[in-house]
Motif scaffolding. Structure first.
Motif, PDB file in Angstrom:
ATOM      1  N   ILE A  11      16.947 -37.374  -3.862  1.00 53.17           N
ATOM      2  CA  ILE A  11      18.083 -36.947  -3.053  1.00 53.17           C
ATOM      3  C   ILE A  11      18.040 -37.774  -1.776  1.00 53.17           C
ATOM      4  CG2 ILE A  11      19.093 -35.047  -1.761  1.00 53.17           C
ATOM      5  CD1 ILE A  11      17.690 -33.176  -3.809  1.00 53.17           C
ATOM      6  N   VAL A  12      19.146 -38.423  -1.449  1.00 51.82           N
ATOM      7  CA  VAL A  12      19.253 -39.224  -0.228  1.00 51.82           C
ATOM      8  C   VAL A  12      20.030 -38.403   0.795  1.00 51.82           C
ATOM      9  CG1 VAL A  12      20.136 -41.354   0.787  1.00 51.82           C
ATOM     10  CG2 VAL A  12      19.217 -41.371  -1.541  1.00 51.82           C
ATOM     11  N   PHE A  13      19.449 -38.250   1.990  1.00 52.24           N
ATOM     12  CA  PHE A  13      20.104 -37.508   3.063  1.00 52.24           C
ATOM     13  C   PHE A  13      20.934 -38.479   3.900  1.00 52.24           C
ATOM     14  CE2 PHE A  13      16.134 -35.208   2.164  1.00 52.24           C
ATOM     15  CZ  PHE A  13      16.660 -33.983   1.801  1.00 52.24           C
ATOM     16  N   GLU A  14      22.221 -38.217   4.020  1.00 51.07           N
ATOM     17  CA  GLU A  14      23.127 -39.107   4.739  1.00 51.07           C
ATOM     18  C   GLU A  14      22.698 -39.312   6.183  1.00 51.07           C
ATOM     19  OE1 GLU A  14      27.785 -39.076   6.008  1.00 51.07           O
ATOM     20  OE2 GLU A  14      27.285 -38.394   3.992  1.00 51.07           O
ATOM     21  N   ARG A  15      22.301 -38.251   6.853  1.00 54.75           N
ATOM     22  CA  ARG A  15      21.887 -38.340   8.262  1.00 54.75           C
ATOM     23  C   ARG A  15      20.391 -38.128   8.432  1.00 54.75           C
ATOM     24  NH1 ARG A  15      26.792 -34.805   9.592  1.00 54.75           N
ATOM     25  NH2 ARG A  15      28.409 -36.369   9.844  1.00 54.75           N
ATOM     26  N   GLY A  16      19.675 -37.997   7.355  1.00 54.67           N
ATOM     27  CA  GLY A  16      18.242 -37.731   7.456  1.00 54.67           C
ATOM     28  C   GLY A  16      17.983 -36.260   7.713  1.00 54.67           C
ATOM     29  N   PHE A  17      16.783 -35.829   7.396  1.00 54.55           N
ATOM     30  CA  PHE A  17      16.370 -34.444   7.586  1.00 54.55           C
ATOM     31  C   PHE A  17      15.192 -34.446   8.551  1.00 54.55           C
ATOM     32  CE2 PHE A  17      13.880 -30.709   6.537  1.00 54.55           C
ATOM     33  CZ  PHE A  17      14.844 -29.725   6.427  1.00 54.55           C
ATOM     34  N   PRO A  18      15.345 -33.795   9.733  1.00 56.09           N
ATOM     35  CA  PRO A  18      14.253 -33.805  10.709  1.00 56.09           C
ATOM     36  C   PRO A  18      13.021 -33.064  10.171  1.00 56.09           C
ATOM     37  CG  PRO A  18      16.172 -32.596  11.561  1.00 56.09           C
ATOM     38  CD  PRO A  18      16.509 -33.053  10.189  1.00 56.09           C
ATOM     39  N   ALA A  19      11.860 -33.656  10.374  1.00 51.20           N
ATOM     40  CA  ALA A  19      10.607 -33.064   9.917  1.00 51.20           C
ATOM     41  C   ALA A  19       9.487 -33.531  10.845  1.00 51.20           C
ATOM     42  CB  ALA A  19      10.328 -33.484   8.469  1.00 51.20           C
ATOM     43  N   HIS A  20       8.275 -33.109  10.574  1.00 56.03           N
ATOM     44  CA  HIS A  20       7.101 -33.545  11.322  1.00 56.03           C
ATOM     45  C   HIS A  20       5.983 -33.875  10.343  1.00 56.03           C
ATOM     46  CE1 HIS A  20       9.045 -31.652  14.821  1.00 56.03           C
ATOM     47  NE2 HIS A  20       8.344 -32.532  15.497  1.00 56.03           N
ATOM     48  N   MET A  21       5.157 -34.826  10.732  1.00 53.67           N
ATOM     49  CA  MET A  21       3.931 -35.138  10.006  1.00 53.67           C
ATOM     50  C   MET A  21       2.792 -34.592  10.851  1.00 53.67           C
ATOM     51  SD  MET A  21       4.882 -39.143   9.433  1.00 53.67           S
ATOM     52  CE  MET A  21       3.191 -39.594   9.219  1.00 53.67           C
ATOM     53  N   MET A  22       1.779 -34.022  10.193  1.00 53.92           N
ATOM     54  CA  MET A  22       0.633 -33.488  10.931  1.00 53.92           C
ATOM     55  C   MET A  22      -0.637 -33.734  10.132  1.00 53.92           C
ATOM     56  SD  MET A  22      -0.024 -29.683  12.481  1.00 53.92           S
ATOM     57  CE  MET A  22      -0.556 -28.901  10.987  1.00 53.92           C
ATOM     58  N   SER A  23      -1.692 -34.121  10.830  1.00 54.68           N
ATOM     59  CA  SER A  23      -2.958 -34.366  10.159  1.00 54.68           C
ATOM     60  C   SER A  23      -3.499 -33.062   9.563  1.00 54.68           C
ATOM     61  CB  SER A  23      -3.980 -34.956  11.134  1.00 54.68           C
ATOM     62  OG  SER A  23      -4.343 -33.997  12.102  1.00 54.68           O
ATOM     63  N   ILE A  24      -4.345 -33.208   8.569  1.00 54.00           N
ATOM     64  CA  ILE A  24      -4.952 -32.052   7.910  1.00 54.00           C
ATOM     65  C   ILE A  24      -5.730 -31.201   8.915  1.00 54.00           C
ATOM     66  CG2 ILE A  24      -6.689 -31.365   6.186  1.00 54.00           C
ATOM     67  CD1 ILE A  24      -4.134 -32.360   4.895  1.00 54.00           C
ATOM     68  N   ASP A  25      -6.420 -31.867   9.865  1.00 52.23           N
ATOM     69  CA  ASP A  25      -7.234 -31.117  10.835  1.00 52.23           C
ATOM     70  C   ASP A  25      -6.474 -30.771  12.119  1.00 52.23           C
ATOM     71  OD1 ASP A  25      -7.082 -33.559  12.101  1.00 52.23           O
ATOM     72  OD2 ASP A  25      -9.236 -33.961  12.057  1.00 52.23           O
ATOM     73  N   GLY A  26      -5.176 -31.130  12.190  1.00 53.48           N
ATOM     74  CA  GLY A  26      -4.354 -30.765  13.347  1.00 53.48           C
ATOM     75  C   GLY A  26      -4.550 -31.636  14.570  1.00 53.48           C
ATOM     76  N   THR A  27      -5.250 -32.779  14.452  1.00 56.19           N
ATOM     77  CA  THR A  27      -5.529 -33.612  15.629  1.00 56.19           C
ATOM     78  C   THR A  27      -4.355 -34.486  16.041  1.00 56.19           C
ATOM     79  OG1 THR A  27      -6.565 -35.294  14.221  1.00 56.19           O
ATOM     80  CG2 THR A  27      -8.027 -33.665  15.259  1.00 56.19           C
ATOM     81  N   TRP A  28      -3.363 -34.690  15.184  1.00 56.49           N
ATOM     82  CA  TRP A  28      -2.180 -35.454  15.559  1.00 56.49           C
ATOM     83  C   TRP A  28      -0.953 -34.895  14.864  1.00 56.49           C
ATOM     84  CZ3 TRP A  28       0.448 -37.616  11.558  1.00 56.49           C
ATOM     85  CH2 TRP A  28      -0.273 -37.952  10.411  1.00 56.49           C
ATOM     86  N   ARG A  29       0.195 -35.194  15.479  1.00 61.81           N
ATOM     87  CA  ARG A  29       1.482 -34.753  14.945  1.00 61.81           C
ATOM     88  C   ARG A  29       2.538 -35.777  15.363  1.00 61.81           C
ATOM     89  NH1 ARG A  29       3.793 -28.801  14.637  1.00 61.81           N
ATOM     90  NH2 ARG A  29       6.006 -29.226  14.613  1.00 61.81           N
ATOM     91  N   PHE A  58      -2.203 -35.980   4.687  1.00 63.11           N
ATOM     92  CA  PHE A  58      -1.629 -35.269   5.828  1.00 63.11           C
ATOM     93  C   PHE A  58      -0.577 -34.292   5.321  1.00 63.11           C
ATOM     94  CE2 PHE A  58       0.835 -39.083   5.162  1.00 63.11           C
ATOM     95  CZ  PHE A  58       2.150 -38.673   5.294  1.00 63.11           C
ATOM     96  N   PHE A  59      -0.060 -33.493   6.234  1.00 59.06           N
ATOM     97  CA  PHE A  59       0.989 -32.538   5.896  1.00 59.06           C
ATOM     98  C   PHE A  59       2.342 -33.052   6.379  1.00 59.06           C
ATOM     99  CE2 PHE A  59      -2.574 -29.386   6.293  1.00 59.06           C
ATOM    100  CZ  PHE A  59      -2.593 -29.017   4.962  1.00 59.06           C
ATOM    101  N   LEU A  60       3.372 -32.844   5.570  1.00 59.16           N
ATOM    102  CA  LEU A  60       4.753 -33.071   5.973  1.00 59.16           C
ATOM    103  C   LEU A  60       5.343 -31.690   6.192  1.00 59.16           C
ATOM    104  CD1 LEU A  60       7.205 -34.886   6.428  1.00 59.16           C
ATOM    105  CD2 LEU A  60       7.657 -34.742   3.968  1.00 59.16           C
ATOM    106  N   LEU A  61       5.622 -31.359   7.471  1.00 57.09           N
ATOM    107  CA  LEU A  61       6.146 -30.034   7.822  1.00 57.09           C
ATOM    108  C   LEU A  61       7.666 -30.075   7.716  1.00 57.09           C
ATOM    109  CD1 LEU A  61       3.946 -29.443  10.982  1.00 57.09           C
ATOM    110  CD2 LEU A  61       3.448 -28.776   8.626  1.00 57.09           C
ATOM    111  N   GLY A  66       6.462 -24.323  10.285  1.00 52.44           N
ATOM    112  CA  GLY A  66       5.345 -24.874   9.513  1.00 52.44           C
ATOM    113  C   GLY A  66       5.098 -24.142   8.210  1.00 52.44           C
ATOM    114  N   LEU A  67       5.970 -23.177   7.873  1.00 46.98           N
ATOM    115  CA  LEU A  67       5.763 -22.409   6.652  1.00 46.98           C
ATOM    116  C   LEU A  67       6.172 -23.185   5.400  1.00 46.98           C
ATOM    117  CD1 LEU A  67       6.884 -18.873   7.859  1.00 46.98           C
ATOM    118  CD2 LEU A  67       4.563 -19.748   7.573  1.00 46.98           C
ATOM    119  N   ALA A  68       7.032 -24.174   5.538  1.00 49.51           N
ATOM    120  CA  ALA A  68       7.410 -25.027   4.409  1.00 49.51           C
ATOM    121  C   ALA A  68       6.787 -26.394   4.655  1.00 49.51           C
ATOM    122  CB  ALA A  68       8.926 -25.137   4.299  1.00 49.51           C
ATOM    123  N   TYR A  69       5.878 -26.804   3.777  1.00 45.05           N
ATOM    124  CA  TYR A  69       5.194 -28.070   3.965  1.00 45.05           C
ATOM    125  C   TYR A  69       4.779 -28.644   2.614  1.00 45.05           C
ATOM    126  CZ  TYR A  69       0.966 -25.370   3.125  1.00 45.05           C
ATOM    127  OH  TYR A  69       0.022 -24.561   2.551  1.00 45.05           O
TER     128      TYR A  69
END
Length: 107
Positions: A11-29, A58-61, A66-69
């Motif tokens: 599925i291609v998002f026309e305007r993109g879907f905002p999300a966050h990347m976060m390390s497994i140990d939470g040290t970066w986002r 890593f996690f894609l939030l 953060g409940l959907a990742y």
């Protein structure tokens, strides 16, 4: 344009879907925009540098709470865009118990 290497429909998002990347140990986002997604992976445009980040896993939030990742691993990098593969629960390499050779079954 490079030939398509991804398998499966996406599925291609026309305007993109905002999300966050976060390390497994939470040290970066990092904030990112999900450009497209499939059952097995996604293409992300990352805000800020990914240099020095451990992107092996890593996690894609996908929600602000953060409940959907999805657990991810890096597939490729092209400037500020990255490709990720989604990892499933049992994807980590399991140690296989091996029986020593020359061991009798009746021992």
């Amino acid at each position: 344009m490079a030939p398509e290497r991804r398998k499966g429909d996406r599925i291609v998002f026309e305007r993109g879907f905002p999300a966050h990347m976060m390390s497994i140990d939470g040290t970066w986002r990092r904030a990112c925009i999900m450009e497209d997604i499939s059952e097995i992976g996604a293409k992300l445009t990352v805000e800020g540098s990914v240099e020095g980040l451990n992107l092996k896993e890593f996690f894609l939030l996908l929600s602000s709470t953060g409940l959907a990742y999805r657990r991810c691993e890096l597939a490729w990098v092209n400037g500020d865009q990255i490709g990720v593969n989604f990892l499933k629960q049992g994807d980590k390499k399991k140690k296989i118990a091996r029986r020593p050779e020359n061991q009798d079954a009746d021992a």
